[in-house]
Scaffold this motif. Sequence first.
Motif, PDB file in Angstrom:
ATOM      1  N   ASN A 152       0.789  -1.231   0.000  1.00  0.00           N
ATOM      2  CA  ASN A 152       0.000   0.000   0.000  1.00  0.00           C
ATOM      3  C   ASN A 152       0.818   1.277   0.000  1.00  0.00           C
ATOM      4  N   LEU A 153       2.151   1.169  -0.018  1.00  0.00           N
ATOM      5  CA  LEU A 153       2.975   2.382  -0.087  1.00  0.00           C
ATOM      6  C   LEU A 153       2.695   3.091  -1.409  1.00  0.00           C
ATOM      7  N   GLY A 154       2.515   4.392  -1.328  1.00  0.00           N
ATOM      8  CA  GLY A 154       2.270   5.157  -2.554  1.00  0.00           C
ATOM      9  C   GLY A 154       0.840   5.075  -3.048  1.00  0.00           C
ATOM     10  N   THR A 155      -0.051   4.454  -2.270  1.00  0.00           N
ATOM     11  CA  THR A 155      -1.471   4.426  -2.631  1.00  0.00           C
ATOM     12  C   THR A 155      -2.251   5.264  -1.613  1.00  0.00           C
ATOM     13  N   PRO A 156      -3.565   5.499  -1.881  1.00  0.00           N
ATOM     14  CA  PRO A 156      -4.355   6.275  -0.904  1.00  0.00           C
ATOM     15  C   PRO A 156      -4.430   5.586   0.459  1.00  0.00           C
ATOM     16  N   ASP A 157      -4.102   4.285   0.516  1.00  0.00           N
ATOM     17  CA  ASP A 157      -4.185   3.562   1.781  1.00  0.00           C
ATOM     18  C   ASP A 157      -2.876   3.572   2.555  1.00  0.00           C
ATOM     19  N   GLN A 158      -1.933   4.366   2.086  1.00  0.00           N
ATOM     20  CA  GLN A 158      -0.623   4.449   2.713  1.00  0.00           C
ATOM     21  C   GLN A 158      -0.725   4.756   4.212  1.00  0.00           C
ATOM     22  N   ARG A 159      -1.603   5.722   4.551  1.00  0.00           N
ATOM     23  CA  ARG A 159      -1.735   6.112   5.950  1.00  0.00           C
ATOM     24  C   ARG A 159      -2.241   4.952   6.802  1.00  0.00           C
ATOM     25  N   THR A 160      -3.293   4.281   6.314  1.00  0.00           N
ATOM     26  CA  THR A 160      -3.833   3.136   7.049  1.00  0.00           C
ATOM     27  C   THR A 160      -2.756   2.070   7.254  1.00  0.00           C
ATOM     28  N   ALA A 161      -1.985   1.812   6.198  1.00  0.00           N
ATOM     29  CA  ALA A 161      -0.938   0.791   6.287  1.00  0.00           C
ATOM     30  C   ALA A 161       0.117   1.182   7.319  1.00  0.00           C
ATOM     31  N   ALA A 162       0.509   2.480   7.318  1.00  0.00           N
ATOM     32  CA  ALA A 162       1.509   2.945   8.287  1.00  0.00           C
ATOM     33  C   ALA A 162       0.978   2.842   9.708  1.00  0.00           C
ATOM     34  N   LEU A 163      -0.327   3.166   9.873  1.00  0.00           N
ATOM     35  CA  LEU A 163      -0.941   3.047  11.204  1.00  0.00           C
ATOM     36  C   LEU A 163      -0.935   1.598  11.668  1.00  0.00           C
ATOM     37  N   PHE A 164      -1.337   0.701  10.777  1.00  0.00           N
ATOM     38  CA  PHE A 164      -1.401  -0.717  11.115  1.00  0.00           C
ATOM     39  C   PHE A 164      -0.004  -1.243  11.450  1.00  0.00           C
ATOM     40  N   TYR A 165       0.948  -0.920  10.587  1.00  0.00           N
ATOM     41  CA  TYR A 165       2.330  -1.378  10.772  1.00  0.00           C
ATOM     42  C   TYR A 165       2.867  -0.937  12.135  1.00  0.00           C
ATOM     43  N   ASN A 166       2.767   0.370  12.417  1.00  0.00           N
ATOM     44  CA  ASN A 166       3.312   0.863  13.679  1.00  0.00           C
ATOM     45  C   ASN A 166       2.479   0.402  14.869  1.00  0.00           C
ATOM     46  N   GLY A 167       1.179   0.186  14.639  1.00  0.00           N
ATOM     47  CA  GLY A 167       0.328  -0.327  15.716  1.00  0.00           C
ATOM     48  C   GLY A 167       0.801  -1.687  16.203  1.00  0.00           C
ATOM     49  N   VAL A 168       1.180  -2.549  15.260  1.00  0.00           N
ATOM     50  CA  VAL A 168       1.692  -3.863  15.645  1.00  0.00           C
ATOM     51  C   VAL A 168       2.959  -3.715  16.494  1.00  0.00           C
ATOM     52  N   GLY A 202      10.211   2.608  24.167  1.00  0.00           N
ATOM     53  CA  GLY A 202       9.834   1.916  22.935  1.00  0.00           C
ATOM     54  C   GLY A 202       8.407   2.141  22.447  1.00  0.00           C
ATOM     55  N   PRO A 203       7.391   1.818  23.265  1.00  0.00           N
ATOM     56  CA  PRO A 203       6.010   1.969  22.791  1.00  0.00           C
ATOM     57  C   PRO A 203       5.710   3.399  22.348  1.00  0.00           C
ATOM     58  N   TRP A 204       6.282   4.388  23.063  1.00  0.00           N
ATOM     59  CA  TRP A 204       6.006   5.798  22.735  1.00  0.00           C
ATOM     60  C   TRP A 204       6.580   6.176  21.373  1.00  0.00           C
ATOM     61  N   MET A 205       7.727   5.601  21.017  1.00  0.00           N
ATOM     62  CA  MET A 205       8.333   5.936  19.725  1.00  0.00           C
ATOM     63  C   MET A 205       7.452   5.458  18.577  1.00  0.00           C
ATOM     64  N   TYR A 206       6.963   4.198  18.691  1.00  0.00           N
ATOM     65  CA  TYR A 206       6.087   3.688  17.630  1.00  0.00           C
ATOM     66  C   TYR A 206       4.736   4.415  17.649  1.00  0.00           C
ATOM     67  N   ALA A 207       4.254   4.790  18.864  1.00  0.00           N
ATOM     68  CA  ALA A 207       3.000   5.547  18.957  1.00  0.00           C
ATOM     69  C   ALA A 207       3.166   6.912  18.278  1.00  0.00           C
ATOM     70  N   LEU A 208       4.345   7.509  18.420  1.00  0.00           N
ATOM     71  CA  LEU A 208       4.614   8.789  17.759  1.00  0.00           C
ATOM     72  C   LEU A 208       4.542   8.623  16.238  1.00  0.00           C
ATOM     73  N   CYS A 209       5.060   7.506  15.743  1.00  0.00           N
ATOM     74  CA  CYS A 209       4.941   7.212  14.301  1.00  0.00           C
ATOM     75  C   CYS A 209       3.472   7.143  13.888  1.00  0.00           C
ATOM     76  N   MET A 210       2.639   6.559  14.775  1.00  0.00           N
ATOM     77  CA  MET A 210       1.206   6.469  14.462  1.00  0.00           C
ATOM     78  C   MET A 210       0.571   7.856  14.407  1.00  0.00           C
ATOM     79  N   VAL A 211       0.900   8.685  15.399  1.00  0.00           N
ATOM     80  CA  VAL A 211       0.346  10.047  15.427  1.00  0.00           C
ATOM     81  C   VAL A 211       0.779  10.807  14.173  1.00  0.00           C
ATOM     82  N   LEU A 212       2.060  10.690  13.834  1.00  0.00           N
ATOM     83  CA  LEU A 212       2.589  11.372  12.644  1.00  0.00           C
ATOM     84  C   LEU A 212       1.861  10.908  11.382  1.00  0.00           C
ATOM     85  N   ALA A 213       1.470   9.627  11.356  1.00  0.00           N
ATOM     86  CA  ALA A 213       0.802   9.084  10.169  1.00  0.00           C
ATOM     87  C   ALA A 213      -0.510   9.824   9.904  1.00  0.00           C
ATOM     88  N   PHE A 214      -1.173  10.303  10.976  1.00  0.00           N
ATOM     89  CA  PHE A 214      -2.411  11.064  10.777  1.00  0.00           C
ATOM     90  C   PHE A 214      -2.121  12.381  10.080  1.00  0.00           C
TER      91      PHE A 214
END
Lengths: 197, 197, 197, 197
Positions: free
Chosen positions: B103-119, B158-170
Motif C-alpha cells: 500500500n505504499l504510494g497508494t491512498p491507503d498508505q496512511r492506514t498501512a503505516a498506522l497498522f504497521y506501527n500499531g503492531v 519503545g512503545p512511545w516511539m512507535y505511537a509517535l509514528c502512528m500520530v505522525l501518520a495522521f
Amino acid sequence: METETNRIEAFSDGMFAIAITLLILEIKVPSSDPGSLTKALLRQWPSYFAFLLSFVYIGVMWMNHHRMFNHIRRSNDTLLVLNLLLLLGVTAVPFPTAVLAANLGTPDQRTAALFYNGVFVVIAIFFNVLWRYAVSHQLLDKSLESSAALISRQYAVGPWMYALCMVLAFVDARASLALNVALAIFFALPPHLVRRS
Amino acid sequence: METETNRIEAFSDGMFAIAITLLILEIKVPSSDPGSLTKALLRQWPSYFAFLLSFVYIGVMWMNHHRMFNHIRRSNDTLLVLNLLLLLGVTAVPFPTAVLAANLGTPDQRTAALFYNGVFVVIAIFFNVLWRYAVSHQLLDKSLESSAALISRQYAVGPWMYALCMVLAFVDARASLALNVALAIFFALPPHLVRRS
Amino acid sequence: METETNRIEAFSDGMFAIAITLLILEIKVPSSDPGSLTKALLRQWPSYFAFLLSFVYIGVMWMNHHRMFNHIRRSNDTLLVLNLLLLLGVTAVPFPTAVLAANLGTPDQRTAALFYNGVFVVIAIFFNVLWRYAVSHQLLDKSLESSAALISRQYAVGPWMYALCMVLAFVDARASLALNVALAIFFALPPHLVRRS
Amino acid sequence: METETNRIEAFSDGMFAIAITLLILEIKVPSSDPGSLTKALLRQWPSYFAFLLSFVYIGVMWMNHHRMFNHIRRSNDTLLVLNLLLLLGVTAVPFPTAVLAANLGTPDQRTAALFYNGVFVVIAIFFNVLWRYAVSHQLLDKSLESSAALISRQYAVGPWMYALCMVLAFVDARASLALNVALAIFFALPPHLVRRS
C-alpha cells in the motif's frame, strides 16, 4: 565471552539453514497437459539451475561463516550489527534466485544475471567488513593469527569474483552464468585447494 | 534453573530467525514485459523498503531479547507465557510488513503505516510486560542490577516511539515512514549510543 | 543418554518453532478498493482468530512437550518414532488452521470446526501415547515420579476436551469455537491453575 | 573435534526440521461450493498421501543421519561438503512431493512416481557416499566398529529399494506407490526390526 559468540553462531546457523531451505519453495509444480509431465518438468531447468547455484553459494557462505567464527573469540555490539548485516544479505538470496530462474533464456537474462551477482557482490563485501572489523578490534583468537591472515587474503578476492561475473554479463549473459557455475564447482569440489589457493 | 532459560532462549532464537527469514517470501518476482526487468525490479521499491525496515526491527528486537535474557536467571510458567506473547508479536511481523509494502504510494498508505506501527506498539508493550514481570518477581541476576535499571528506562521509551509514528501518520504518512527509517538507523548504526542514550 | 534426549528436544523445538511461525503465512494481504484498507483488514477477522487460536495451542503444546521431556531421561528408537508421530500432528496444524480461517462465517463453518478439532484430538492422543510409552518403559527420571503421575492425569483429559468441541460443533459451530477460545484462555492465562487442576 | 561434528549435527537438524515442516505448505485450502467442504477435503487425498509419505521418509532420514553422526567423531572439509550434498537432497523433497500430489490419479501418475522415487535414489546414494567416506577416512569412533559394519550393510540397500519402486512404476504406478507405503510402514513401525534386518 565464548558463550556470546556461541549464541551468535547458533542464531546465524538458524538463518543460514532457513534461507537455504526456503530456496525450494521458489520451484513451483508445473501445470502441464495430461501425459506431458516429463516435458513440463524438463522445461523448468532454469529453476533447478538457480536452485543448485544458490544452494552451493549459501552452503559455502555457511562454511566460511563457520570458519570465521572459529577464529573470533570475543564479541561486541558492533560485531552483532555487522553479522546481522551479513545475514540480511543471506536471507535475501531466495529473491534474486527466483528472479534469475524466471528470466533465464529470455531477453532479460542479462539484467537477471547482473542483479543476481550484484546481490552476491554486496554479501561478499559484508563478509569482508565483518572480518576486518573482528581483526582490527582484536576479537580474534591470538593462537590462530597465521590462518587468520590467510582468510583475510581469501575473502578479499570474493567481491571481485562476483563483480567479474557482472562485467561478463554485459558481454554475454551465458558466459557470466558459466563463470558462476565454475565458481560453484570450485567452491564445492576441492575444499583443500580452496583453502590453499 | 539456568538450563531452563537456555531452552527458552534457544526456542526464541529459532522463532526470531524464522520470522526474519520469512520476510523475503513477501517479495514476489515481478512479471514484466520482455526487456523491462530493470524497471519492474525498481517499481518494487515498496517491498524492499518494508523488507529492510522489518529486518532491522526484528534484528534489534532479537538483540534486545538477547540482552534481556542475559539478565534473567530464573524462569517460571508465567515468564514462559509472557515470552510466548512477545514471540506472537514477532512472528506476526511478516503480515503488517506485506500490508505496508502493498500500500505504499497508494491512498491507503496512511492506514498501512498506522497498522504497521500499531503492531510494533503492541510488541513494545509486550517487551515491557515481560521485563517488568522478571524485575518484580526477582528473576534477575542480582549482580546486574544497575544495567537492569538502565534497560527498564530504555524499554519504557519503545512503545512511545512507535505511537509517535502512528500520530505522525495522521498528519502525513511520509513523515511517519521517515521517522520509522530514522528509528531503524538509530537502532542499527550506533549501538554504543543506543546503549547509553 | 541425557545427550540423546537433548538432541530430540532440540529437533522438536525446531519443528515447534517453525510450525508456529509458518502460521502467519496463511494470512494474506487483502486486495481492496483504494481507500478501503481498514475495512479489508477488518473483514479478515477469521484469519486472525484462527492464527491466534493455533498459536496458543502450539505454544501450549510446546510447553507440555518441554515439561514431558524434563521427566524423560532415557530414549530409544520407539520413543523417537512416537515423538515424530506427535510432531507430524504439530507440523500439520497450519493446514486445518487455514481451512478454519477460510470457512468461518460460511455454511461450511461446522465442517471446518470439526476438522480443526479432529486434528487436535489426534495430536492429544499422540501426546498420551508418547507419555504412556515413556512411563511404562521406565524411561522417566525416578525422582520425579509424583509429578509424572500428575501429568498422566492431566494429559488424559486433553483428547476429551477437543472431542467435546467436536460434539458441540454438531449442535452449534459458534458454541464449539467459543469453547475453543475458552480452552485457549484457560491454557494461556493461569499456568499455576493448569498445573494444579 | 567433537564440537565440530556437534555444529554439523545442529545445522543438519535445522535443515531436516525446516524441510519436514515446509511439506505442509504444499497442501492448499480447497476452494469449494458452499456446503461441500467435506467432499473438497476428501478430494485432496493425494496431497495427504504425499505429505505423509515424505514426512515418514524425511523423519527416517533424520534418524539415520542422527545414528550416522553418533558414530562419526572427526570432521573435515570434505565431510562438510558431502553432508551439504545430502542436505541438498533433503531440502529438495517438498518439490517432488508436490509433483506427486498434483499428479496422483492422472495419466502422469507414472512420471510423478518415477520422479519422486528418483530423487530418493539420489538421496540414498548421497547417504552411502557420506558414510563410506567417513569409514574409509577413519573419521569413526573406533569403539563402535561392529555397529558401523551393520550400518554399512543397511545403507547399501537403500538406493536399491527406491530403484525397485522406479522399476515397478514402469509396470504399474499404483504397485510402485504401494511399495512406497510398505517401505514407509517398514521404516516407521518396527525400529528394532529395521536395526537388525
